[in-house]
Design a protein around this motif. Structure first.
Motif, PDB file in Angstrom:
ATOM      1  N   GLY A  76      19.271  51.031  90.117  1.00  0.00           N
ATOM      2  CA  GLY A  76      19.348  50.553  88.745  1.00  0.00           C
ATOM      3  C   GLY A  76      18.305  49.505  88.399  1.00  0.00           C
ATOM      4  O   GLY A  76      18.347  48.923  87.326  1.00  0.00           O
ATOM      5  N   PHE A  77      17.346  49.292  89.276  1.00  0.00           N
ATOM      6  CA  PHE A  77      16.331  48.266  89.039  1.00  0.00           C
ATOM      7  C   PHE A  77      15.459  48.629  87.851  1.00  0.00           C
ATOM      8  O   PHE A  77      14.944  49.732  87.754  1.00  0.00           O
ATOM      9  N   THR A  78      15.248  47.649  86.962  1.00  0.00           N
ATOM     10  CA  THR A  78      14.405  47.872  85.779  1.00  0.00           C
ATOM     11  C   THR A  78      13.381  46.758  85.606  1.00  0.00           C
ATOM     12  O   THR A  78      12.828  46.571  84.525  1.00  0.00           O
ATOM     13  N   GLY A  79      13.130  46.005  86.657  1.00  0.00           N
ATOM     14  CA  GLY A  79      12.208  44.893  86.561  1.00  0.00           C
ATOM     15  C   GLY A  79      10.770  45.308  86.394  1.00  0.00           C
ATOM     16  O   GLY A  79      10.407  46.480  86.518  1.00  0.00           O
ATOM     17  N   HIS A  80       9.928  44.328  86.165  1.00  0.00           N
ATOM     18  CA  HIS A  80       8.506  44.581  85.905  1.00  0.00           C
ATOM     19  C   HIS A  80       7.800  45.079  87.156  1.00  0.00           C
ATOM     20  O   HIS A  80       6.953  45.979  87.099  1.00  0.00           O
ATOM     21  N   SER A  81       8.131  44.489  88.295  1.00  0.00           N
ATOM     22  CA  SER A  81       7.480  44.864  89.545  1.00  0.00           C
ATOM     23  C   SER A  81       8.545  45.002  90.628  1.00  0.00           C
ATOM     24  O   SER A  81       9.496  44.221  90.679  1.00  0.00           O
ATOM     25  N   CYS A  82       8.328  45.966  91.520  1.00  0.00           N
ATOM     26  CA  CYS A  82       9.319  46.176  92.573  1.00  0.00           C
ATOM     27  C   CYS A  82       9.418  44.970  93.509  1.00  0.00           C
ATOM     28  O   CYS A  82      10.404  44.823  94.237  1.00  0.00           O
ATOM     29  N   ARG A  83       8.422  44.084  93.486  1.00  0.00           N
ATOM     30  CA  ARG A  83       8.502  42.901  94.340  1.00  0.00           C
ATOM     31  C   ARG A  83       9.633  41.984  93.889  1.00  0.00           C
ATOM     32  O   ARG A  83      10.044  41.083  94.616  1.00  0.00           O
ATOM     33  N   GLU A  84      10.130  42.189  92.672  1.00  0.00           N
ATOM     34  CA  GLU A  84      11.252  41.415  92.149  1.00  0.00           C
ATOM     35  C   GLU A  84      12.598  42.036  92.501  1.00  0.00           C
ATOM     36  O   GLU A  84      13.649  41.461  92.209  1.00  0.00           O
ATOM     37  N   ALA A  85      12.559  43.233  93.093  1.00  0.00           N
ATOM     38  CA  ALA A  85      13.797  43.960  93.338  1.00  0.00           C
ATOM     39  C   ALA A  85      14.639  43.310  94.423  1.00  0.00           C
ATOM     40  O   ALA A  85      14.121  42.629  95.311  1.00  0.00           O
ATOM     41  N   GLY A  86      15.932  43.546  94.328  1.00  0.00           N
ATOM     42  CA  GLY A  86      16.843  43.079  95.354  1.00  0.00           C
ATOM     43  C   GLY A  86      16.901  44.058  96.510  1.00  0.00           C
ATOM     44  O   GLY A  86      16.192  45.063  96.534  1.00  0.00           O
ATOM     45  N   THR A  87      17.733  43.706  97.463  1.00  0.00           N
ATOM     46  CA  THR A  87      17.921  44.540  98.649  1.00  0.00           C
ATOM     47  C   THR A  87      19.415  44.784  98.818  1.00  0.00           C
ATOM     48  O   THR A  87      20.038  44.298  99.772  1.00  0.00           O
ATOM     49  N   ASP A  88      19.960  45.534  97.878  1.00  0.00           N
ATOM     50  CA  ASP A  88      21.397  45.723  97.843  1.00  0.00           C
ATOM     51  C   ASP A  88      21.919  46.629  98.948  1.00  0.00           C
ATOM     52  O   ASP A  88      23.033  46.447  99.441  1.00  0.00           O
ATOM     53  N   VAL A  89      21.112  47.615  99.294  1.00  0.00           N
ATOM     54  CA  VAL A  89      21.532  48.608 100.282  1.00  0.00           C
ATOM     55  C   VAL A  89      20.451  48.720 101.343  1.00  0.00           C
ATOM     56  O   VAL A  89      19.271  48.831 101.010  1.00  0.00           O
ATOM     57  N   TRP A  90      20.869  48.726 102.596  1.00  0.00           N
ATOM     58  CA  TRP A  90      19.932  48.837 103.717  1.00  0.00           C
ATOM     59  C   TRP A  90      20.215  50.085 104.538  1.00  0.00           C
ATOM     60  O   TRP A  90      21.366  50.510 104.680  1.00  0.00           O
ATOM     61  N   GLY A  91      19.157  50.620 105.090  1.00  0.00           N
ATOM     62  CA  GLY A  91      19.309  51.678 106.074  1.00  0.00           C
ATOM     63  C   GLY A  91      19.507  51.062 107.450  1.00  0.00           C
ATOM     64  O   GLY A  91      19.536  49.837 107.610  1.00  0.00           O
ATOM     65  N   GLN A  92      19.618  51.938 108.445  1.00  0.00           N
ATOM     66  CA  GLN A  92      19.896  51.464 109.797  1.00  0.00           C
ATOM     67  C   GLN A  92      18.635  51.060 110.551  1.00  0.00           C
ATOM     68  O   GLN A  92      18.715  50.409 111.593  1.00  0.00           O
ATOM     69  N   GLY A  93      17.485  51.436 110.030  1.00  0.00           N
ATOM     70  CA  GLY A  93      16.219  51.099 110.671  1.00  0.00           C
ATOM     71  C   GLY A  93      15.743  52.173 111.619  1.00  0.00           C
ATOM     72  O   GLY A  93      16.525  52.983 112.127  1.00  0.00           O
ATOM     73  N   THR A  94      14.438  52.200 111.820  1.00  0.00           N
ATOM     74  CA  THR A  94      13.836  53.129 112.772  1.00  0.00           C
ATOM     75  C   THR A  94      12.801  52.369 113.600  1.00  0.00           C
ATOM     76  O   THR A  94      12.009  51.592 113.066  1.00  0.00           O
ATOM     77  N   GLN A  95      12.829  52.590 114.899  1.00  0.00           N
ATOM     78  CA  GLN A  95      11.955  51.853 115.813  1.00  0.00           C
ATOM     79  C   GLN A  95      10.585  52.517 115.875  1.00  0.00           C
ATOM     80  O   GLN A  95      10.481  53.726 116.086  1.00  0.00           O
ATOM     81  N   VAL A  96       9.562  51.715 115.714  1.00  0.00           N
ATOM     82  CA  VAL A  96       8.191  52.155 115.923  1.00  0.00           C
ATOM     83  C   VAL A  96       7.632  51.373 117.109  1.00  0.00           C
ATOM     84  O   VAL A  96       7.629  50.141 117.098  1.00  0.00           O
ATOM     85  N   THR A  97       7.180  52.095 118.109  1.00  0.00           N
ATOM     86  CA  THR A  97       6.606  51.466 119.293  1.00  0.00           C
ATOM     87  C   THR A  97       5.185  51.983 119.474  1.00  0.00           C
ATOM     88  O   THR A  97       4.972  53.190 119.584  1.00  0.00           O
ATOM     89  N   VAL A  98       4.258  51.074 119.477  1.00  0.00           N
ATOM     90  CA  VAL A  98       2.853  51.431 119.664  1.00  0.00           C
ATOM     91  C   VAL A  98       2.450  51.033 121.078  1.00  0.00           C
ATOM     92  O   VAL A  98       2.527  49.862 121.458  1.00  0.00           O
ATOM     93  N   SER A  99       2.035  52.025 121.832  1.00  0.00           N
ATOM     94  CA  SER A  99       1.690  51.765 123.223  1.00  0.00           C
ATOM     95  C   SER A  99       0.730  52.836 123.713  1.00  0.00           C
ATOM     96  O   SER A  99       0.830  54.002 123.320  1.00  0.00           O
ATOM     97  N   SER A 100      -0.191  52.430 124.572  1.00  0.00           N
ATOM     98  CA  SER A 100      -1.103  53.391 125.172  1.00  0.00           C
ATOM     99  C   SER A 100      -0.560  53.872 126.516  1.00  0.00           C
ATOM    100  O   SER A 100      -1.176  54.703 127.163  1.00  0.00           O
TER     101      SER A 100
END
Length: 125
Positions: free
Chosen positions: A101-125
């Motif tokens: 429902g965000f209607t702000g001018h820029s998404c940087r103003e948006a809240g963080t009402d709902v979160w996902g569980q996250g995904t791991q990124v591992t960078v390694s050689s």
């Protein structure tokens, strides 16, 4: 109720590319903002990028500028985060968060009402 599910993380070699997905379900509006955040080991949560629906306006945090691209597939309610030329420092848990429902001018103003569980990124050689 809105749910977010991230996918696409894994093990990647330096210099490679990765595309993370954040699929939203339960949205009953096309007006929302979704942001990608990262938490590296021992560091605070950091905002990478965000995008606003329906117009696709974007904002990149300092870490996200240059090698990261955020995009949206409105038909699928999915936001992508493309990471190119990955670096060891990109190792982190990447999570997305939505402000339905965000209607702000820029998404940087948006809240963080709902979160996902996250995904791991591992960078390694």
């Amino acid at each position: 109720q809105v749910h977010l599910v991230e996918s696409g993380g894994g093990l990647v070699q330096p210099g490679g590319s990765l595309r993370l997905s954040c699929r939203a379900s339960g949205l009953n509006t096309d007006m929302y903002a979704i942001g990608w955040f990262r938490r590296a080991p021992g560091e605070d949560l950091d905002g990478v990028a965000c995008i606003r629906s329906p117009d696709g306006d974007t904002f990149y945090g300092d870490y996200g500028k240059g090698r990261f691209t955020i995009s949206i597939d409105k038909a699928e309610n999915t936001v992508y985060l493309q990471i190119d030329n990955v670096k060891l420092a990109d190792t982190a848990v990447y999570s997305c968060a939505a402000d339905p429902g965000f209607t702000g001018h820029s998404c940087r103003e948006a809240g963080t009402d709902v979160w996902g569980q996250g995904t791991q990124v591992t960078v390694s050689s």
